[in-house]
Scaffold this motif. Structure first.
Motif, PDB file in Angstrom:
ATOM      1  N   PRO A 102       0.825  -1.219   0.000  1.00  0.00           N
ATOM      2  CA  PRO A 102       0.000   0.000   0.000  1.00  0.00           C
ATOM      3  C   PRO A 102       0.853   1.260   0.000  1.00  0.00           C
ATOM      4  CG  PRO A 102       0.036  -0.995   2.186  1.00  0.00           C
ATOM      5  CD  PRO A 102       0.755  -1.948   1.276  1.00  0.00           C
ATOM      6  N   SER A 103       0.260   2.348  -0.428  1.00  0.00           N
ATOM      7  CA  SER A 103       0.931   3.645  -0.374  1.00  0.00           C
ATOM      8  C   SER A 103       1.194   4.011   1.079  1.00  0.00           C
ATOM      9  CB  SER A 103       0.038   4.713  -1.013  1.00  0.00           C
ATOM     10  OG  SER A 103       0.563   5.999  -0.770  1.00  0.00           O
ATOM     11  N   ALA A 104       2.373   4.552   1.343  1.00  0.00           N
ATOM     12  CA  ALA A 104       2.665   5.087   2.676  1.00  0.00           C
ATOM     13  C   ALA A 104       1.925   6.402   2.848  1.00  0.00           C
ATOM     14  CB  ALA A 104       4.165   5.310   2.830  1.00  0.00           C
ATOM     15  N   PRO A 105       1.706   6.855   4.088  1.00  0.00           N
ATOM     16  CA  PRO A 105       1.085   8.171   4.281  1.00  0.00           C
ATOM     17  C   PRO A 105       1.891   9.258   3.573  1.00  0.00           C
ATOM     18  CG  PRO A 105       1.193   6.968   6.354  1.00  0.00           C
ATOM     19  CD  PRO A 105       1.975   6.170   5.363  1.00  0.00           C
ATOM     20  N   MET A 106       1.195  10.284   3.102  1.00  0.00           N
ATOM     21  CA  MET A 106       1.862  11.379   2.400  1.00  0.00           C
ATOM     22  C   MET A 106       2.624  12.272   3.382  1.00  0.00           C
ATOM     23  SD  MET A 106       0.112  13.562  -0.648  1.00  0.00           S
ATOM     24  CE  MET A 106      -0.803  14.713   0.367  1.00  0.00           C
ATOM     25  N   ASP A 153       4.024  -0.488  -6.157  1.00  0.00           N
ATOM     26  CA  ASP A 153       2.914   0.233  -5.535  1.00  0.00           C
ATOM     27  C   ASP A 153       2.569   1.480  -6.340  1.00  0.00           C
ATOM     28  OD1 ASP A 153       4.796   2.192  -5.012  1.00  0.00           O
ATOM     29  OD2 ASP A 153       4.421   2.315  -2.865  1.00  0.00           O
ATOM     30  N   THR A 154       1.508   2.150  -5.905  1.00  0.00           N
ATOM     31  CA  THR A 154       1.263   3.521  -6.340  1.00  0.00           C
ATOM     32  C   THR A 154       1.320   4.381  -5.085  1.00  0.00           C
ATOM     33  OG1 THR A 154      -0.255   5.076  -7.402  1.00  0.00           O
ATOM     34  CG2 THR A 154      -1.260   3.210  -6.250  1.00  0.00           C
ATOM     35  N   GLN A 155       2.224   5.350  -5.091  1.00  0.00           N
ATOM     36  CA  GLN A 155       2.486   6.161  -3.909  1.00  0.00           C
ATOM     37  C   GLN A 155       1.954   7.576  -4.096  1.00  0.00           C
ATOM     38  OE1 GLN A 155       4.103   5.621  -0.751  1.00  0.00           O
ATOM     39  NE2 GLN A 155       3.239   7.664  -0.464  1.00  0.00           N
ATOM     40  N   LYS A 156       1.168   8.060  -3.133  1.00  0.00           N
ATOM     41  CA  LYS A 156       0.705   9.451  -3.174  1.00  0.00           C
ATOM     42  C   LYS A 156       1.870  10.345  -2.729  1.00  0.00           C
ATOM     43  CE  LYS A 156      -1.632   8.355   1.151  1.00  0.00           C
ATOM     44  NZ  LYS A 156      -2.870   8.245   1.891  1.00  0.00           N
ATOM     45  N   GLY A 198     -10.302  -6.461  17.058  1.00  0.00           N
ATOM     46  CA  GLY A 198     -10.945  -5.258  17.595  1.00  0.00           C
ATOM     47  C   GLY A 198     -10.022  -4.103  17.868  1.00  0.00           C
ATOM     48  N   ALA A 199      -8.744  -4.218  17.492  1.00  0.00           N
ATOM     49  CA  ALA A 199      -7.798  -3.123  17.751  1.00  0.00           C
ATOM     50  C   ALA A 199      -8.102  -1.937  16.851  1.00  0.00           C
ATOM     51  CB  ALA A 199      -6.365  -3.595  17.527  1.00  0.00           C
ATOM     52  N   ILE A 200      -8.012  -0.729  17.420  1.00  0.00           N
ATOM     53  CA  ILE A 200      -8.217   0.507  16.653  1.00  0.00           C
ATOM     54  C   ILE A 200      -6.888   0.916  16.036  1.00  0.00           C
ATOM     55  CG2 ILE A 200      -8.763   2.964  16.814  1.00  0.00           C
ATOM     56  CD1 ILE A 200     -10.714   2.306  19.033  1.00  0.00           C
ATOM     57  N   ALA A 201      -6.896   1.140  14.714  1.00  0.00           N
ATOM     58  CA  ALA A 201      -5.712   1.638  14.010  1.00  0.00           C
ATOM     59  C   ALA A 201      -5.912   3.118  13.698  1.00  0.00           C
ATOM     60  CB  ALA A 201      -5.500   0.848  12.715  1.00  0.00           C
ATOM     61  N   LEU A 202      -4.846   3.880  13.681  1.00  0.00           N
ATOM     62  CA  LEU A 202      -4.939   5.319  13.464  1.00  0.00           C
ATOM     63  C   LEU A 202      -4.650   5.665  12.011  1.00  0.00           C
ATOM     64  CD1 LEU A 202      -3.053   6.672  16.607  1.00  0.00           C
ATOM     65  CD2 LEU A 202      -5.470   6.113  16.351  1.00  0.00           C
ATOM     66  N   PHE A 203      -5.456   6.550  11.425  1.00  0.00           N
ATOM     67  CA  PHE A 203      -5.225   6.997  10.059  1.00  0.00           C
ATOM     68  C   PHE A 203      -3.958   7.845  10.013  1.00  0.00           C
ATOM     69  CE2 PHE A 203      -9.726   5.986   9.758  1.00  0.00           C
ATOM     70  CZ  PHE A 203      -9.746   5.304   8.547  1.00  0.00           C
ATOM     71  N   GLY A 204      -3.224   7.681   8.919  1.00  0.00           N
ATOM     72  CA  GLY A 204      -2.001   8.450   8.753  1.00  0.00           C
ATOM     73  C   GLY A 204      -0.787   7.788   9.365  1.00  0.00           C
ATOM     74  N   GLU A 205      -0.958   6.652  10.049  1.00  0.00           N
ATOM     75  CA  GLU A 205       0.170   5.920  10.610  1.00  0.00           C
ATOM     76  C   GLU A 205       0.614   4.841   9.634  1.00  0.00           C
ATOM     77  OE1 GLU A 205       2.029   6.291  13.334  1.00  0.00           O
ATOM     78  OE2 GLU A 205       0.911   8.077  13.927  1.00  0.00           O
ATOM     79  N   LYS A 206       1.911   4.606   9.572  1.00  0.00           N
ATOM     80  CA  LYS A 206       2.448   3.541   8.725  1.00  0.00           C
ATOM     81  C   LYS A 206       2.703   2.329   9.617  1.00  0.00           C
ATOM     82  CE  LYS A 206       6.513   2.322   5.984  1.00  0.00           C
ATOM     83  NZ  LYS A 206       7.900   2.711   5.638  1.00  0.00           N
ATOM     84  N   TYR A 207       2.015   1.237   9.360  1.00  0.00           N
ATOM     85  CA  TYR A 207       2.184   0.017  10.144  1.00  0.00           C
ATOM     86  C   TYR A 207       3.014  -0.991   9.359  1.00  0.00           C
ATOM     87  CZ  TYR A 207      -1.445   1.949  13.152  1.00  0.00           C
ATOM     88  OH  TYR A 207      -2.156   2.764  14.003  1.00  0.00           O
ATOM     89  N   GLY A 208       3.888  -1.696  10.065  1.00  0.00           N
ATOM     90  CA  GLY A 208       4.751  -2.673   9.418  1.00  0.00           C
ATOM     91  C   GLY A 208       4.058  -4.008   9.214  1.00  0.00           C
ATOM     92  N   ASP A 209       4.868  -5.027   8.900  1.00  0.00           N
ATOM     93  CA  ASP A 209       4.309  -6.363   8.657  1.00  0.00           C
ATOM     94  C   ASP A 209       3.746  -6.964   9.941  1.00  0.00           C
ATOM     95  OD1 ASP A 209       5.076  -6.314   5.948  1.00  0.00           O
ATOM     96  OD2 ASP A 209       7.122  -6.859   6.506  1.00  0.00           O
TER      97      ASP A 209
END
Length: 871
Positions: free
Chosen positions: A23-27, A62-65, A640-651
């Motif tokens: 996936p694209s990483a956060p801009m 990928d396609t990166q923004k 049920g874990a909440i993930a935050l928008f704009g964060e880059k999560y690893g594998d």
């Protein structure tokens, strides 16, 4: 092909070549101090190129923004004026980390373009690096040249210089020669006039670069030298918007289905037709481009603001608003209406646009309304500057003040001045702007030396979740210098208990103690390109030795308490306000916490109390920490874990659970909620439209807060003579004070009434003007009332009153409105001039103005000069 099909076809092609689609990483970039925004597809892979991490897959696509609006890559001023530059754009790319190299990269690029996308090979040109005769002394890239000769005729191969065909990540780091693929989409008639190869890299709108194949084979050292990389990499980037232009047979990126839905909506909203007037065309292109940049930034967690990355986003949005205001005659907010169109168009590829569309609309709407008010104010200020200009020329300094202090765009200033026959000192403005940029650059400039390598860094080097002390070795170090902090050293350890700043939590501090007893203070810890960097003021005498790394336990414990409290606060807000609440930012330090979240209105006192009670109830429940490490992202979210928008999560991710609260988080936490002791909210405020902020304290800070409040209450009791109910006693005092105020106001009115009769007798006529200049014993409000009462009763009146209040001087000037026109008198000008005698200044309207100063002794002199203005 539709744009969505083109994007999919690209990714599927490289998937067939054994590439993993990522996936694209956060801009918006959070762990690289050299960049604010992702400006190239390779940014998220820097750690692999630098050798700081080992990639899970050696082939990815990928396609990166991306966003290019500052620094080395800055296309902002071209956007809208041409048809192929953008602020936000997608970069299609394929990467090899020590796997394949030039042969495969070149062959697959050609295969995709000519066989899959069916682009006519006769429209394509390729370039190779011709070498350089400077200090690098690099030769012709013969390997790439020979590979291209097998594919294309030699007259299609262009030899490019270092500027065009040698790609560098920055002043230091991996770099290498590159091959660009350019396309000529001009008509046959135009091609017959000028050969396409003569227009390559000449900024021709129909002869453009579409793909850059970078061959990473060198490392640029701090002293400028090049050294061979131990592993060679491939880094390619293809402009998605330009590819769509080619495949959809258009002459402009803005004529593709990437932009036409947005432009159609702008036409509908503003009533302008695209293609009819060039100024309006440019404005529509600017707005269609800029709304994408702003929307993606907000979705990634970066709101417009006055500093840093937020300032860049605000500047982009204001540029769009300005173009709409000037060239589309749009005086009301409208750009936010484009968000649903953008979300529908790109939401499948970038789901964050859909999930955050409500927030994006709210933020853009409020920014539009605010800046349109600024434009209105700026127009008034500019009009005043023109009135005050005797030579019809506005200085660069004044124009810069309008730009820098009030946010009024310089191009709009220049346009309005030209329309009114005025001249702008553009050179002077440029000088002022350069001074500001130099100040800013010097304040943030950081120079870094080369890394000195001593040993290897362990694969999982962070051990700070389980240990606050460890025996370590220095793996690498380098000297850095900044204007702000001076000379320091960055140290990377083979393993470390120090938590690096991230996820809103500050980095750990502590010490490194050598086996000889030498103590080195660790002042901060950060993460940079996936390596944990410790900041120290000096290096140990023997860097090759063994050290004991010791984290400041007290600070870590307080910070962990605050971090866990943010999780419980998040849970409380979602429970009490609703599940629309999402975390939008946080700051977790040892002495306080700050939590930003999406919500549409100010929290009431009752809601704040409910939130406090909810968190403190979880603290009293003594909930044990349930920590899960090395989960897959999907597995954690499914649980049920909440993930935050704009964060880059690893594998693999880490999930933190306290009862029903479960979030993906890399920060440090308490072992039991009871360790927090108490949670106290100290503030609630707005950050932006739809974003609220809560500030709070826990533990020792909360205890200190209550002790201070108890002390204050004790003092209040003493002052009030120990009443049983202090609140009731204060309320009674307030009521008594209000009654006394009314009595005083009544007495002052009587005093002014009596004074008015006396003052009427002192008015003297000079040159047809009824004049009185006198000191009076009234406050500012009383003087103003007196002026307007006398003005209602007498004609052709000029009044100047002086008074002293609390050691300060005040001058007030009233002029009958007919005199303002007939005698060209101006109260503002008069008080500004007289204000010099009281060491102050002021202003106001032509018929009433005031000036304040710190020299009451100058009042008599000021009042004595009033007659001069009338004469």
């Amino acid at each position: 092909m539709k744009s969505q099909e083109i994007r999919k076809e690209f990714l599927e092609f490289f998937k067939s070549k054994s590439h993993s689609i990522v996936p694209s990483a956060p801009m918006v970039i959070k762990d690289d101090p050299t960049l604010m925004f992702t400006n190239a597809g390779m940014n998220q892979f820097k750690e692999f190129f630098l050798g700081n991490s080992t990639p899970k897959d050696t082939r990815v696509t990928d396609t990166q923004k991306c966003l290019r609006v500052s620094g080395k890559h800055n296309d902002l001023e071209e956007v809208g004026h041409d048809t192929y530059h953008h602020t936000m754009f997608e970069m299609l790319g394929n990467w090899s980390f020590g796997d394949y190299f030039k042969k495969e990269a070149i062959q697959w690029a050609w295969e995709l373009l000519t066989e899959v996308f069916k682009i006519d090979p006769d429209k394509l040109y390729v370039s190779v690096f011709e070498g350089s005769d400077d200090a690098d002394n690099l030769g012709l890239d013969t390997e790439a040249l020979e590979l291209w000769k097998e594919i294309v005729p030699e007259n299609r191969i262009i030899y490019g210089n270092k500027k065009d065909n040698f790609w560098e990540m920055g002043d230091q780091g991996p770099c290498g020669p590159c091959s660009e693929i350019h396309i000529d989409i001009r008509s046959d008639e135009e091609k017959a006039k000028v050969p396409g190869r003569e227009l390559v890299n000449m900024d021709h709108p129909q002869v453009v670069e579409i793909w850059n194949l970078v061959f990473m084979q060198y490392n640029r050292k701090a002293n400028g030298d090049l050294e061979e990389l131990p592993a060679k990499h491939i880094d390619t980037g293809m402009g998605f918007e330009r590819l769509c232009m080619v495949l959809q047979d258009k002459k402009s990126n803005y004529d593709t289905d990437v932009f036409t839905p947005l432009i159609s909506e702008i036409e509908k909203i503003t009533g302008n037709k695209y293609g009819e007037a060039e100024d309006a065309n440019i404005a529509m292109r600017v707005i269609a481009d800029h709304v994408r940049a702003v929307a993606f930034s907000i979705a990634d967690g970066q709101l417009p603001s006055n500093t840093g990355a937020g300032y860049v986003i605000r500047r982009i949005l204001r540029r769009a608003i300005r173009y709409g205001f000037t060239f589309l005659n749009s005086k009301e907010p409208f750009i936010y209406h484009l968000v649903p169109v953008l979300s529908k168009q790109m939401g499948s590829a970038f789901p964050e646009l859909r999930s955050q569309s409500g927030l994006i609309e709210n933020v853009i709407r409020e920014e539009e309304a605010s800046f349109l008010r600024t434009l209105d104010q700026g127009l008034v200020l500019l009009e005043n500057l023109m009135k005050e200009s005797a030579d019809k020329k506005i200085s660069g300094e004044k124009a810069f003040e309008l730009y820098d202090t009030y946010g009024f765009p310089i191009d709009l200033t220049a346009l309005i001045l030209r329309e009114n026959g005025y001249e702008l000192d553009e050179k002077g403005f440029g000088e002022e702007l350069k001074k500001q940029k130099d100040r800013s650059r010097k304040a943030t400039q950081v120079s870094a030396g080369d890394w000195n390598e001593l040993t290897n860094v362990e694969e999982d080097s962070f051990i700070g979740y389980d240990n606050l002390e460890a025996n370590v070795k220095i793996a690498r170090y380098r000297e850095v210098e900044s204007k702000k902090k001076g000379k320091m050293y960055q140290v990377v350890l083979d393993k470390t208990p120090f938590y690096p700043e991230g996820g809103g939590q500050v980095g750990d501090t502590g010490i490194l103690m050598s086996s000889e007893g030498e103590v080195i203070d660790v002042l901060d810890t950060k993460k940079e390109n996936n390596q944990i960097v410790h900041f120290v003021k000096k290096m140990p005498e023997r860097a090759e030795g063994t050290f004991e790394a010791i984290v400041d336990r007290t600070s870590r414990s307080k910070t962990a308490s605050n971090h866990t409290a943010t999780h419980l606060l998040h849970q409380a807000l979602r429970k009490i306000l609703g599940t629309h609440v999402e975390q939008k930012g946080s700051m977790v330090q040892s002495d306080y916490l700050r939590f930003d979240f999406s919500h549409f209105s100010k929290l009431s006192q009752d809601e704040l109390e409910q939130v406090e009670d909810f968190v403190n109830a979880r603290i009293r429940e003594q909930i044990e920490l349930d920590e899960k490490r090395n989960l897959s992202y999907k597995e954690a979210v499914d649980q049920g874990a909440i993930a935050l928008f704009g964060e880059k999560y690893g594998d693999s991710v880490r999930a933190i659970r306290f009862g029903e609260s479960m979030e993906l988080c890399g920060g440090t936490h308490v072992g039991n909620t009871a360790d927090i002791w108490y949670f106290k909210i100290t503030g609630e405020s707005a950050v932006a439209s739809g974003i609220r902020r809560i500030e709070a304290i826990t533990g020792e800070a909360a205890m200190n807060f209550f002790e201070e409040q108890s002390e204050v209450l004790g003092k209040i009791r003493d002052i009030l003579k120990n009443p049983k109910d202090p609140a009731k006693a204060i309320s009674s005092l307030q009521e008594e004070n209000a009654n006394l105020k009314k009595q005083v106001e009544s007495l002052l009115k009587d005093k002014a009434k009596n004074l008015k009769s006396d003052l009427k007798q002192e008015i003297r006529e000079i040159n047809g003007v009824n004049l009185l200049a006198k000191k009076v014993d009234l406050d500012a409000g009383g003087i103003k009332d007196l002026c307007f009462q006398l003005g209602d009763e007498l004609e052709n009146l000029v009044l100047v009153f002086g008074t002293e209040q609390n050691g300060k001087a005040l001058l007030s000037c009233y002029i009958s409105r007919n005199l303002v026109k007939e005698k060209d008198l101006n109260a503002g000008n008069i008080v500004r001039e007289l204000g010099k005698h009281i060491q102050g200044g002021g202003g106001g309207q032509p018929f009433f103005a005031t000036a304040g100063g710190k020299n009451p002794a100058g009042l008599d002199k000021a009042l004595s000069e009033v007659t001069q203005f009338i004469k």
